[in-house]
Design a protein around this motif. Structure first.
Motif, PDB file in Angstrom:
ATOM      1  N   ASN A  10       0.836  -1.208   0.000  1.00  8.21           N
ATOM      2  CA  ASN A  10       0.000   0.000   0.000  1.00  8.21           C
ATOM      3  C   ASN A  10       0.866   1.251   0.000  1.00  8.21           C
ATOM      4  OD1 ASN A  10      -2.718  -0.626  -0.225  1.00  8.21           O
ATOM      5  ND2 ASN A  10      -2.932  -1.073   1.942  1.00  8.21           N
ATOM      6  N   GLY A  11       1.912   1.241   0.803  1.00  6.31           N
ATOM      7  CA  GLY A  11       2.814   2.388   0.888  1.00  6.31           C
ATOM      8  C   GLY A  11       3.506   2.673  -0.432  1.00  6.31           C
ATOM      9  N   ILE A  12       3.977   1.624  -1.082  1.00  5.36           N
ATOM     10  CA  ILE A  12       4.652   1.790  -2.369  1.00  5.36           C
ATOM     11  C   ILE A  12       3.700   2.400  -3.390  1.00  5.36           C
ATOM     12  CG2 ILE A  12       5.609   0.525  -4.350  1.00  5.36           C
ATOM     13  CD1 ILE A  12       6.853  -1.418  -2.262  1.00  5.36           C
ATOM     14  N   PHE A  13       2.488   1.869  -3.477  1.00  2.00           N
ATOM     15  CA  PHE A  13       1.531   2.395  -4.442  1.00  2.00           C
ATOM     16  C   PHE A  13       1.103   3.816  -4.093  1.00  2.00           C
ATOM     17  CE2 PHE A  13       1.158  -1.964  -5.911  1.00  2.00           C
ATOM     18  CZ  PHE A  13       1.038  -1.769  -7.276  1.00  2.00           C
ATOM     19  N   MET A  14       0.994   4.129  -2.804  1.00  2.00           N
ATOM     20  CA  MET A  14       0.622   5.483  -2.401  1.00  2.00           C
ATOM     21  C   MET A  14       1.696   6.480  -2.838  1.00  2.00           C
ATOM     22  SD  MET A  14      -0.823   6.868   1.215  1.00  2.00           S
ATOM     23  CE  MET A  14      -2.247   5.832   1.007  1.00  2.00           C
ATOM     24  N   VAL A  15       2.955   6.104  -2.647  1.00  2.00           N
ATOM     25  CA  VAL A  15       4.054   6.975  -3.076  1.00  2.00           C
ATOM     26  C   VAL A  15       4.042   7.129  -4.596  1.00  2.00           C
ATOM     27  CG1 VAL A  15       6.581   7.141  -3.245  1.00  2.00           C
ATOM     28  CG2 VAL A  15       5.503   6.528  -1.067  1.00  2.00           C
ATOM     29  N   LEU A  16       3.863   6.027  -5.322  1.00  2.00           N
ATOM     30  CA  LEU A  16       3.837   6.089  -6.787  1.00  2.00           C
ATOM     31  C   LEU A  16       2.671   6.936  -7.297  1.00  2.00           C
ATOM     32  CD1 LEU A  16       4.757   2.408  -7.743  1.00  2.00           C
ATOM     33  CD2 LEU A  16       6.133   4.457  -8.126  1.00  2.00           C
ATOM     34  N   TYR A  17       1.475   6.734  -6.753  1.00  2.00           N
ATOM     35  CA  TYR A  17       0.313   7.522  -7.170  1.00  2.00           C
ATOM     36  C   TYR A  17       0.548   9.002  -6.883  1.00  2.00           C
ATOM     37  CZ  TYR A  17      -3.187   4.002  -8.499  1.00  2.00           C
ATOM     38  OH  TYR A  17      -3.911   3.032  -9.157  1.00  2.00           O
ATOM     39  N   SER A  18       1.076   9.304  -5.712  1.00  2.00           N
ATOM     40  CA  SER A  18       1.321  10.695  -5.342  1.00  2.00           C
ATOM     41  C   SER A  18       2.389  11.321  -6.237  1.00  2.00           C
ATOM     42  CB  SER A  18       1.757  10.790  -3.876  1.00  2.00           C
ATOM     43  OG  SER A  18       0.755  10.295  -3.033  1.00  2.00           O
ATOM     44  N   ALA A  19       3.478  10.603  -6.438  1.00  2.00           N
ATOM     45  CA  ALA A  19       4.575  11.131  -7.256  1.00  2.00           C
ATOM     46  C   ALA A  19       4.121  11.377  -8.690  1.00  2.00           C
ATOM     47  CB  ALA A  19       5.764  10.165  -7.233  1.00  2.00           C
ATOM     48  N   CYS A  20       3.409  10.440  -9.257  1.00  2.00           N
ATOM     49  CA  CYS A  20       2.920  10.607 -10.640  1.00  2.00           C
ATOM     50  C   CYS A  20       1.910  11.750 -10.716  1.00  2.00           C
ATOM     51  CB  CYS A  20       2.312   9.312 -11.154  1.00  2.00           C
ATOM     52  SG  CYS A  20       3.530   8.021 -11.454  1.00  2.00           S
ATOM     53  N   GLY A  21       1.066  11.871  -9.715  1.00  2.00           N
ATOM     54  CA  GLY A  21       0.084  12.954  -9.698  1.00  2.00           C
ATOM     55  C   GLY A  21       0.734  14.313  -9.571  1.00  2.00           C
ATOM     56  N   LEU A  22       1.794  14.382  -8.794  1.00  2.00           N
ATOM     57  CA  LEU A  22       2.474  15.662  -8.577  1.00  2.00           C
ATOM     58  C   LEU A  22       3.299  16.106  -9.778  1.00  2.00           C
ATOM     59  CD1 LEU A  22       3.513  15.233  -4.846  1.00  2.00           C
ATOM     60  CD2 LEU A  22       1.776  16.773  -5.772  1.00  2.00           C
ATOM     61  N   MET A  23       3.519  15.210 -10.735  1.00  2.00           N
ATOM     62  CA  MET A  23       4.283  15.592 -11.928  1.00  2.00           C
ATOM     63  C   MET A  23       3.598  16.721 -12.699  1.00  2.00           C
ATOM     64  SD  MET A  23       5.613  12.086 -13.604  1.00  2.00           S
ATOM     65  CE  MET A  23       6.860  11.102 -12.845  1.00  2.00           C
ATOM     66  N   GLY A  24       2.270  16.721 -12.710  1.00  2.00           N
ATOM     67  CA  GLY A  24       1.541  17.760 -13.424  1.00  2.00           C
ATOM     68  C   GLY A  24       0.996  18.848 -12.513  1.00  2.00           C
ATOM     69  N   TYR A  25       1.460  18.881 -11.285  1.00  2.00           N
ATOM     70  CA  TYR A  25       0.944  19.834 -10.288  1.00  2.00           C
ATOM     71  C   TYR A  25       1.264  21.272 -10.687  1.00  2.00           C
ATOM     72  CZ  TYR A  25       0.163  22.118  -5.813  1.00  2.00           C
ATOM     73  OH  TYR A  25      -0.296  22.946  -4.826  1.00  2.00           O
ATOM     74  N   GLN A  26       0.201  22.102 -10.710  1.00  2.00           N
ATOM     75  CA  GLN A  26       0.394  23.523 -11.015  1.00  2.00           C
ATOM     76  C   GLN A  26      -0.215  24.428  -9.956  1.00  2.00           C
ATOM     77  OE1 GLN A  26      -1.176  24.111 -14.926  1.00  2.00           O
ATOM     78  NE2 GLN A  26       0.454  22.947 -15.907  1.00  2.00           N
ATOM     79  N   GLY A  27      -1.136  23.885  -9.177  1.00  2.00           N
ATOM     80  CA  GLY A  27      -1.774  24.693  -8.145  1.00  2.00           C
ATOM     81  C   GLY A  27      -2.595  23.822  -7.222  1.00  2.00           C
ATOM     82  N   VAL A  28      -3.180  24.447  -6.232  1.00  2.00           N
ATOM     83  CA  VAL A  28      -3.933  23.730  -5.195  1.00  2.00           C
ATOM     84  C   VAL A  28      -5.065  22.895  -5.798  1.00  2.00           C
ATOM     85  CG1 VAL A  28      -5.334  24.019  -3.110  1.00  2.00           C
ATOM     86  CG2 VAL A  28      -3.359  25.480  -3.487  1.00  2.00           C
ATOM     87  N   ILE A  29      -5.695  23.391  -6.836  1.00  2.00           N
ATOM     88  CA  ILE A  29      -6.807  22.677  -7.467  1.00  2.00           C
ATOM     89  C   ILE A  29      -6.375  21.301  -7.969  1.00  2.00           C
ATOM     90  CG2 ILE A  29      -6.465  23.667  -9.766  1.00  2.00           C
ATOM     91  CD1 ILE A  29      -9.847  23.097  -8.205  1.00  2.00           C
ATOM     92  N   ASP A  30      -5.107  21.170  -8.323  1.00  2.00           N
ATOM     93  CA  ASP A  30      -4.592  19.905  -8.845  1.00  2.00           C
ATOM     94  C   ASP A  30      -4.478  18.825  -7.776  1.00  2.00           C
ATOM     95  OD1 ASP A  30      -4.353  20.891 -11.442  1.00  2.00           O
ATOM     96  OD2 ASP A  30      -2.384  21.735 -11.020  1.00  2.00           O
ATOM     97  N   LEU A  31      -4.665  19.185  -6.516  1.00  2.00           N
ATOM     98  CA  LEU A  31      -4.635  18.185  -5.445  1.00  2.00           C
ATOM     99  C   LEU A  31      -5.897  17.322  -5.443  1.00  2.00           C
ATOM    100  CD1 LEU A  31      -3.114  20.206  -2.473  1.00  2.00           C
ATOM    101  CD2 LEU A  31      -2.004  18.461  -3.880  1.00  2.00           C
ATOM    102  N   LEU A  32      -7.010  17.855  -5.933  1.00  2.00           N
ATOM    103  CA  LEU A  32      -8.267  17.098  -5.922  1.00  2.00           C
ATOM    104  C   LEU A  32      -8.174  15.784  -6.695  1.00  2.00           C
ATOM    105  CD1 LEU A  32     -10.799  20.044  -6.244  1.00  2.00           C
ATOM    106  CD2 LEU A  32     -10.509  18.527  -4.284  1.00  2.00           C
ATOM    107  N   PRO A  33      -7.709  15.773  -7.958  1.00  2.00           N
ATOM    108  CA  PRO A  33      -7.612  14.482  -8.643  1.00  2.00           C
ATOM    109  C   PRO A  33      -6.531  13.573  -8.066  1.00  2.00           C
ATOM    110  CG  PRO A  33      -6.851  16.249 -10.077  1.00  2.00           C
ATOM    111  CD  PRO A  33      -7.426  16.887  -8.860  1.00  2.00           C
ATOM    112  N   ILE A  34      -5.506  14.152  -7.468  1.00  2.00           N
ATOM    113  CA  ILE A  34      -4.464  13.323  -6.846  1.00  2.00           C
ATOM    114  C   ILE A  34      -5.052  12.576  -5.653  1.00  2.00           C
ATOM    115  CG2 ILE A  34      -2.262  13.358  -5.596  1.00  2.00           C
ATOM    116  CD1 ILE A  34      -1.518  15.817  -7.347  1.00  2.00           C
ATOM    117  N   VAL A  35      -5.777  13.290  -4.800  1.00  2.00           N
ATOM    118  CA  VAL A  35      -6.405  12.656  -3.634  1.00  2.00           C
ATOM    119  C   VAL A  35      -7.463  11.654  -4.096  1.00  2.00           C
ATOM    120  CG1 VAL A  35      -7.797  13.064  -1.559  1.00  2.00           C
ATOM    121  CG2 VAL A  35      -5.905  14.600  -2.116  1.00  2.00           C
ATOM    122  N   GLY A  36      -8.227  12.021  -5.131  1.00  2.00           N
ATOM    123  CA  GLY A  36      -9.220  11.101  -5.678  1.00  2.00           C
ATOM    124  C   GLY A  36      -8.576   9.813  -6.166  1.00  2.00           C
ATOM    125  N   SER A  37      -7.444   9.935  -6.821  1.00  2.00           N
ATOM    126  CA  SER A  37      -6.724   8.754  -7.316  1.00  2.00           C
ATOM    127  C   SER A  37      -6.211   7.889  -6.169  1.00  2.00           C
ATOM    128  CB  SER A  37      -5.553   9.178  -8.204  1.00  2.00           C
ATOM    129  OG  SER A  37      -6.036   9.786  -9.376  1.00  2.00           O
TER     130      SER A  37
END
Length: 99
Positions: A10-37
């Motif tokens: 679970n930890g490995i996948f959480m880090v991978l999902y977060s890291a991949c999601g943060l690659m396109g991070y531009q602002g606070v609004i971009d946290l919503l799909p990351i948390v959803g994922s």
């Protein structure tokens, strides 16, 4: 294979999902799909059907807010997901009472 997912996995996948999601991070609004994922990942590894559906509802709720904010037509897909999940939860609950 009916083997429970370990906390390490679970930890490995959480880090991978977060890291991949943060690659396109531009602002606070971009946290919503990351948390959803992240909730989608938790739902994927959940073994209890009703808990999976609850996690799916949380997942799509984050995406619903995100799509409303960015004014995307994908909001209709998310509303469909919410509706079908709620119907499945209702039917499962109804069948559980009969058993």
């Amino acid at each position: 294979r009916d083997a429970p997912v370990t906390k390490g996995e679970n930890g490995i996948f959480m880090v991978l999902y977060s890291a991949c999601g943060l690659m396109g991070y531009q602002g606070v609004i971009d946290l919503l799909p990351i948390v959803g994922s992240l909730f989608n990942m938790l739902a994927t590894f959940q073994r209890d059907v009703q808990k999976t559906r609850v996690l799916i509802l949380i997942n799509v709720s984050f995406f619903l807010v995100y799509y409303v904010i960015i004014r995307s037509t994908s909001v209709f897909m998310v509303l469909s997901s919410i509706l079908t999940t709620l119907i499945a939860m209702y039917r499962h609950g109804k069948n559980a009472v009969k058993a």
